[in-house]
Motif scaffolding. Structure first.
Motif, PDB file in Angstrom:
ATOM      1  N   CYS A   5      17.369  16.946 -36.372  1.00 37.84           N
ATOM      2  CA  CYS A   5      18.569  16.351 -36.979  1.00 37.84           C
ATOM      3  C   CYS A   5      19.829  17.054 -36.473  1.00 37.84           C
ATOM      4  O   CYS A   5      20.857  16.397 -36.222  1.00 37.84           O
ATOM      5  CB  CYS A   5      18.502  16.462 -38.497  1.00 37.84           C
ATOM      6  N   MET A   6      19.755  18.363 -36.314  1.00 36.93           N
ATOM      7  CA  MET A   6      20.905  19.120 -35.817  1.00 36.93           C
ATOM      8  C   MET A   6      21.310  18.668 -34.420  1.00 36.93           C
ATOM      9  O   MET A   6      22.489  18.737 -34.052  1.00 36.93           O
ATOM     10  CB  MET A   6      20.572  20.613 -35.791  1.00 36.93           C
ATOM     11  N   ARG A   7      20.333  18.208 -33.645  1.00 34.45           N
ATOM     12  CA  ARG A   7      20.608  17.783 -32.260  1.00 34.45           C
ATOM     13  C   ARG A   7      20.913  16.292 -32.149  1.00 34.45           C
ATOM     14  O   ARG A   7      21.077  15.769 -31.043  1.00 34.45           O
ATOM     15  CB  ARG A   7      19.405  18.137 -31.375  1.00 34.45           C
ATOM     16  N   HIS A   8      20.998  15.591 -33.268  1.00 29.12           N
ATOM     17  CA  HIS A   8      21.264  14.153 -33.250  1.00 29.12           C
ATOM     18  C   HIS A   8      22.683  13.889 -32.735  1.00 29.12           C
ATOM     19  O   HIS A   8      23.618  14.671 -33.015  1.00 29.12           O
ATOM     20  CB  HIS A   8      21.104  13.569 -34.653  1.00 29.12           C
ATOM     21  N   PRO A   9      22.891  12.827 -31.973  1.00 26.26           N
ATOM     22  CA  PRO A   9      24.236  12.497 -31.443  1.00 26.26           C
ATOM     23  C   PRO A   9      25.314  12.397 -32.516  1.00 26.26           C
ATOM     24  O   PRO A   9      26.498  12.604 -32.221  1.00 26.26           O
ATOM     25  CB  PRO A   9      24.013  11.139 -30.765  1.00 26.26           C
ATOM     26  N   TYR A  10      24.921  12.102 -33.742  1.00 27.64           N
ATOM     27  CA  TYR A  10      25.877  11.994 -34.842  1.00 27.64           C
ATOM     28  C   TYR A  10      26.651  13.302 -35.038  1.00 27.64           C
ATOM     29  O   TYR A  10      27.805  13.305 -35.472  1.00 27.64           O
ATOM     30  CB  TYR A  10      25.123  11.611 -36.116  1.00 27.64           C
ATOM     31  N   PHE A  11      26.017  14.440 -34.689  1.00 26.38           N
ATOM     32  CA  PHE A  11      26.638  15.747 -34.889  1.00 26.38           C
ATOM     33  C   PHE A  11      27.124  16.373 -33.591  1.00 26.38           C
ATOM     34  O   PHE A  11      27.427  17.573 -33.564  1.00 26.38           O
ATOM     35  CB  PHE A  11      25.637  16.707 -35.548  1.00 26.38           C
ATOM     36  N   LYS A  12      27.236  15.613 -32.518  1.00 29.06           N
ATOM     37  CA  LYS A  12      27.533  16.181 -31.206  1.00 29.06           C
ATOM     38  C   LYS A  12      28.796  17.020 -31.209  1.00 29.06           C
ATOM     39  O   LYS A  12      28.803  18.174 -30.754  1.00 29.06           O
ATOM     40  CB  LYS A  12      27.645  15.063 -30.167  1.00 29.06           C
ATOM     41  N   GLN A  13      29.882  16.476 -31.732  1.00 29.13           N
ATOM     42  CA  GLN A  13      31.147  17.203 -31.728  1.00 29.13           C
ATOM     43  C   GLN A  13      31.098  18.384 -32.675  1.00 29.13           C
ATOM     44  O   GLN A  13      31.613  19.462 -32.372  1.00 29.13           O
ATOM     45  CB  GLN A  13      32.305  16.259 -32.110  1.00 29.13           C
ATOM     46  N   LEU A  14      30.467  18.201 -33.830  1.00 23.51           N
ATOM     47  CA  LEU A  14      30.398  19.283 -34.799  1.00 23.51           C
ATOM     48  C   LEU A  14      29.575  20.454 -34.278  1.00 23.51           C
ATOM     49  O   LEU A  14      29.879  21.610 -34.572  1.00 23.51           O
ATOM     50  CB  LEU A  14      29.805  18.773 -36.113  1.00 23.51           C
ATOM     51  N   VAL A  15      28.539  20.167 -33.510  1.00 25.10           N
ATOM     52  CA  VAL A  15      27.715  21.227 -32.941  1.00 25.10           C
ATOM     53  C   VAL A  15      28.534  22.077 -31.984  1.00 25.10           C
ATOM     54  O   VAL A  15      28.373  23.297 -31.927  1.00 25.10           O
ATOM     55  CB  VAL A  15      26.472  20.631 -32.231  1.00 25.10           C
ATOM     56  N   LYS A  16      29.434  21.456 -31.226  1.00 26.98           N
ATOM     57  CA  LYS A  16      30.292  22.211 -30.326  1.00 26.98           C
ATOM     58  C   LYS A  16      31.150  23.187 -31.117  1.00 26.98           C
ATOM     59  O   LYS A  16      31.291  24.359 -30.759  1.00 26.98           O
ATOM     60  CB  LYS A  16      31.177  21.259 -29.519  1.00 26.98           C
ATOM     61  N   GLU A  17      31.759  22.709 -32.211  1.00 25.10           N
ATOM     62  CA  GLU A  17      32.566  23.577 -33.061  1.00 25.10           C
ATOM     63  C   GLU A  17      31.703  24.684 -33.657  1.00 25.10           C
ATOM     64  O   GLU A  17      32.120  25.844 -33.766  1.00 25.10           O
ATOM     65  CB  GLU A  17      33.216  22.752 -34.175  1.00 25.10           C
ATOM     66  N   TYR A  18      30.493  24.342 -34.048  1.00 20.72           N
ATOM     67  CA  TYR A  18      29.550  25.292 -34.642  1.00 20.72           C
ATOM     68  C   TYR A  18      29.246  26.426 -33.676  1.00 20.72           C
ATOM     69  O   TYR A  18      29.263  27.604 -34.035  1.00 20.72           O
ATOM     70  CB  TYR A  18      28.289  24.527 -35.021  1.00 20.72           C
ATOM     71  N   LYS A  19      28.981  26.077 -32.415  1.00 21.00           N
ATOM     72  CA  LYS A  19      28.650  27.088 -31.401  1.00 21.00           C
ATOM     73  C   LYS A  19      29.840  27.995 -31.130  1.00 21.00           C
ATOM     74  O   LYS A  19      29.679  29.211 -30.926  1.00 21.00           O
ATOM     75  CB  LYS A  19      28.192  26.403 -30.117  1.00 21.00           C
ATOM     76  N   VAL A  20      31.045  27.436 -31.119  1.00 20.52           N
ATOM     77  CA  VAL A  20      32.246  28.250 -30.897  1.00 20.52           C
ATOM     78  C   VAL A  20      32.398  29.276 -32.008  1.00 20.52           C
ATOM     79  O   VAL A  20      32.692  30.454 -31.768  1.00 20.52           O
ATOM     80  CB  VAL A  20      33.497  27.354 -30.810  1.00 20.52           C
ATOM     81  N   GLN A  21      32.146  28.844 -33.253  1.00 21.70           N
ATOM     82  CA  GLN A  21      32.263  29.757 -34.378  1.00 21.70           C
ATOM     83  C   GLN A  21      31.189  30.839 -34.333  1.00 21.70           C
ATOM     84  O   GLN A  21      31.430  31.990 -34.687  1.00 21.70           O
ATOM     85  CB  GLN A  21      32.179  28.980 -35.693  1.00 21.70           C
ATOM     86  N   ILE A  22      29.987  30.467 -33.908  1.00 19.23           N
ATOM     87  CA  ILE A  22      28.908  31.448 -33.785  1.00 19.23           C
ATOM     88  C   ILE A  22      29.286  32.529 -32.770  1.00 19.23           C
ATOM     89  O   ILE A  22      29.118  33.728 -33.015  1.00 19.23           O
ATOM     90  CB  ILE A  22      27.583  30.772 -33.366  1.00 19.23           C
ATOM     91  N   GLU A  23      29.795  32.106 -31.600  1.00 14.68           N
ATOM     92  CA  GLU A  23      30.179  33.068 -30.567  1.00 14.68           C
ATOM     93  C   GLU A  23      31.277  34.001 -31.075  1.00 14.68           C
ATOM     94  O   GLU A  23      31.248  35.212 -30.834  1.00 14.68           O
ATOM     95  CB  GLU A  23      30.640  32.317 -29.315  1.00 14.68           C
TER      96      GLU A  23
END
Length: 564
Positions: free
Chosen positions: A391-409
């Motif tokens: 579900c985390m990798r679903h296209p519905y969350f594509k943009q949010l995942v990018k923001e998520y990774k930036v915050q993790i870094e």
């Protein structure tokens, strides 16, 4: 000594139990330190201890022993305490009093940094018993069948928490009541995610068990939706991501919630409608351990495979939570659950058959990718259903995942200079929901913080390769830090005043030391009988003062009369 309900009336013959050396290799994070311990022979010994999330280990050159951290009580021993080990040390020692099933152990260290780290871990992973000294309760903010919730302030930090209070007598009357509470404690301690309610401490008193939890100020998600109406698509997207992210964290830790429903989703604040907090782990279980309840949940939200489960067959997977989360998202965009009935029996029947109307008008108005995600989450056949990680990798969350990774870094970068800080002050309420297990057999940004790693700690320095025990024992052998190594005799001249203070703590003796009795010698003088007593008292590893050592017959204080 407090009679703990977590001991189940059992006693143990020894504090430490022999265990398999390979057990250390199964632990992900270990904290290590060498402590001073007083022995039965009135000697001071060194013990090398290692702490995991659920056990305390004693490592020696030849064997490994452990004690259960989950049900262990801990009290903190301040430097001013006149303990046998403290009295016979040249340094100021801080310590811990540990106990379970009638056995106790006291350990000490002069390393303040290590002490604070271990203290932090003991607070999180053991049982405390100083609730009324540590917290000021202000008011009750929730009530349920099993517990009450109070708003309280921690005196040391002036931080507000929600306190979930259980009656010990009531829980003992419930079938598997104590076991269920222990299971909830164990599971919540394993989780650490910004969208999951955090358990900070557990306290036990004579009559109650207290959970110290996050203070959530936003109330229930469903109540907010009732007040504001349908949520905007962007808000639902962020909310769904936070929910799936929390599930992914749980499932990575082999935990399933099994009671996901709108009432168990709280909002962190009133500022937005998507920073949710997942609460109530009363029905949660670890997939790798024995399960207290096999078929449980809430009608209308429970996964069909739980309803169809038969004792003896293969246990269901963590995808049961994905199904329940899908029902919540369906409810948020349509206003109704897909399984409607006039009573519980009819709801359960529709729930089990799992016929969902994906042509519902409001559902069809949702973004196409969101529709696809929810349909993929609500597949009756488990093999067709997405996992939380998928579900985390679903296209519905594509943009949010990018923001998520930036915050993790960014977060991981900050960790390099991170030091333990107090939690931000939170004010508000946390609602308590009834957690009775249902027996189906009888009828503008994402969350501000990314999943936090452990606090900055001194973790184990062992390396990959050989077993952890062999590496620990090799280090002990190299450092000549054997289990029974004695502490060297103290050098009296280093801290004569401190030694005097430690040995003579009674207020009347202090008065003698300051010559407030004219007919008494200066106790610090070299040729004074009291001075001889102090030096003898602090230069031996045995706390035993011969009667003929003390010769102050002129003093009539209660303390001295007792010693005479």
């Amino acid at each position: 000594m407090l009679q703990s309900i977590f001991d189940f009336g059992q006693t143990t013959s020894t504090f430490w139990k022999q265990c398999d050396k390979a057990l250390l290799d199964e632990q992900n994070e270990l904290l290590e330190h060498e402590f001073l311990v007083g022995s039965k022979e009135r000697l001071i010994k060194k013990k090398f201890l290692v702490m995991s999330q659920d056990s305390l280990f004693r490592v020696s050159l030849s064997n490994l022993k452990k004690a259960p951290l989950l049900t262990m009580h801990v009290q903190f021993i301040e430097a001013s305490t006149d303990n046998f080990v403290q009295l016979n040390s040249d340094e100021q020692l801080l310590g811990f009093h540990l106990s379970y099933q009638g056995k106790s152990l006291e350990i000490f260290t002069a390393d303040k940094i290590s002490y604070d780290i271990w203290k932090s871990h003991f607070k999180r992973f053991a049982i405390l018993d100083n609730f009324h000294e540590a917290f000021q309760v202000s008011k009750m903010i929730g009530k349920g069948s099993f517990a009450k919730v109070y708003q309280a302030t921690k005196k040391e930090t002036n931080t507000q928490y929600a306190i979930k209070a259980f009656s010990k007598a009531y829980m003992q009357q419930q079938a598997k009541g104590i076991e269920s509470m222990l299971n909830e404690i164990k599971i919540m301690r394993r989780l650490n995610h910004p969208n999951i309610v955090k358990l900070y401490e557990v306290h036990e008193t004579t009559n109650s068990i207290y959970f110290v939890l996050d203070m959530i100020q936003g109330g229930e998600l469903l109540q907010r939706v009732r007040e504001t109406g349908f949520l905007p698509a962007e808000t639902v997207q962020k909310l769904a991501f936070n929910l799936v992210s929390a599930l992914s964290h749980m499932h990575e830790n082999r935990v399933i919630h099994r009671d996901l429903k709108p009432e168990n989703l709280l909002l962190r604040s009133t500022e937005n409608n998507y920073e949710i907090i997942l609460a109530d782990f009363g029905l949660a279980t670890n997939l790798d351990e024995e399960h207290l309840f096999k078929r449980c949940g809430t009608p209308g939200f429970v996964a069909p495979e739980i309803l169809e489960y038969v004792e003896g067959q293969e246990f269901y997977t963590d995808k049961c939570d994905v199904f329940s989360a899908g029902i919540i998202l369906y409810l948020l965009i349509t206003g109704n659950t897909p399984f409607i009935g006039v009573d519980q029996k009819s709801i359960l029947k529709n729930n089990k058959e799992c016929e969902i109307d994906f042509k519902e008008p409001h559902f069809k108005l949702a973004p196409i990718q969101m529709q696809d995600l929810i349909q993929s989450m609500l597949q009756k056949k488990v093999s067709y259903r997405l996992s939380s990680q998928e579900c985390m990798r679903h296209p519905y969350f594509k943009q949010l995942v990018k923001e998520y990774k930036v915050q993790i870094e960014k977060y991981q970068s900050n960790l390099q200079c991170y030091q333990e800080i107090q939690n931000a002050r939170k004010i508000g309420t946390q609602d308590l929901e009834q957690r009775s297990p249902l027996n189906f057999n009888s009828s503008d940004s994402i969350s501000s913080n990314i999943s936090q790693n452990r606090q900055d700690q001194r973790k184990t320095s062992i390396v990959a390769g050989a077993s952890k025990f062999s590496q620990y024992s090799a280090r002990l052998s190299k450092q000549n830090s054997r289990e029974i190594s004695d502490i060297p005799l103290k050098q009296e001249q280093k801290k004569s005043k401190d030694l005097h203070r430690l040995a003579l703590t009674n207020s009347q003796l202090k008065q003698i030391a300051f010559n407030q009795f004219d007919n008494v010698e200066d106790p610090t003088a070299e040729d004074c009988n009291v001075g001889v007593m102090v030096r003898q008292y602090n230069s031996t590893r045995q706390i035993r003062i011969p009667d003929n050592t003390l010769q102050i017959k002129e003093c009539n204080t209660p303390t001295m009369q007792k010693q005479q």
